[in-house]
Design an enzyme around this catalytic site. Structure first.
Site, short mmCIF file in Angstrom:
data_model
loop_
_atom_site.label_atom_id
_atom_site.label_comp_id
_atom_site.label_asym_id
_atom_site.label_seq_id
_atom_site.Cartn_x
_atom_site.Cartn_y
_atom_site.Cartn_z
N ASP A 1 37.34 40.49 33.86
CA ASP A 1 37.81 41.17 35.46
C ASP A 1 37.62 40.10 36.44
OD1 ASP A 1 38.47 42.53 37.95
OD2 ASP A 1 38.08 44.47 36.91
N ARG B 1 38.28 40.53 39.71
CA ARG B 1 38.59 40.95 40.93
C ARG B 1 37.14 40.83 41.76
NH1 ARG B 1 41.69 46.16 39.33
NH2 ARG B 1 40.02 46.03 38.07
#
EC number: 3.5.4.25
Length: 213
Positions: free
Chosen positions: A135, A137
């Site tokens: 991930d 982000r």
């Protein structure tokens, strides 16, 4: 926000009527920004009256072209976007539409990961096999956007504990995490189980052993 994070400023505000395929309609104020740290064209959608409560309802929704626009059943993004829009409009708050396709790896890499998933990997394993983060982000720009809108305390509509953790680390007060609905279909069950197993999403699912295929 932390003092090391530069402030962002509102660039443009414009009213947009939204209409979803199931007929749900709502008016929103779309807001763009100057000075976001990642330089991406994120947008805030203000729904209802965020000042009606001390803790407006906020969702950080990562862009998903396949799910949000084309209705792909491989994820739950489209149904979550539809649900969040109605729930936020009912209570007053903000939906941040963040340009973070594929948990931040981009559209082409996401489709490459889909091919690996078809070969048996789960969504996180596929990212790692491509040499990418599970991930990628970062929610610093989201914190900038909320601060520019005068929101320092909020309820966060999410099943993902990392979102609340990052916002708190960036100086915002997340009063509570409000879970979204569980949007399952035969094509996304293994994807949702991977989210629970790898990143501890708060999604109530049947055991993996009960899945067919």
């Amino acid at each position: 926000m932390t003092t090391s994070t530069p402030a962002a400023a509102v660039r443009t505000r414009v009213r947009i009527p939204l209409r979803f395929p199931d007929g749900f309609e709502v008016a929103t104020e779309a807001i763009t920004f100057h000075g976001l740290v990642d330089g991406a064209e994120h947008v805030a959608l203000v729904l209802g009256d965020p000042t009606a409560t001390p803790t407006p309802l906020v969702r950080l929704h990562s862009e998903c072209l396949t799910g949000d626009v084309f209705g792909s059943a491989r994820c739950d993004c489209g149904p979550q976007l539809r649900e969040a829009t109605e729930r936020i409009a009912a209570t007053g708050g903000v939906l941040l539409y963040l340009r973070q396709e594929g948990r931040g790896i981009g559209l082409y890499n996401k489709l490459d990961a889909y091919a690996l998933q078809d070969a048996g990997l789960d969504t996180y394993e596929a990212n790692l096999a491509l040499g990418l983060p599970e991930d990628a982000r970062d929610y610093t720009a989201a914190a900038q956007m909320l601060s520019a809108l005068g929101i320092a305390e909020l309820d966060l509509l999410t099943n993902n504990p990392d979102k609340a953790q990052q916002l708190r680390a960036l100086g915002l007060s997340v009063s509570r995490s409000v879970p979204t609905g569980v949007h399952t279909n035969p094509s996304n069950l293994r994807y949702l189980h991977a989210k629970v197993q790898h990143t501890h999403h708060t999604i109530d699912l049947a055991p993996v052993a009960s899945l067919v295929g």
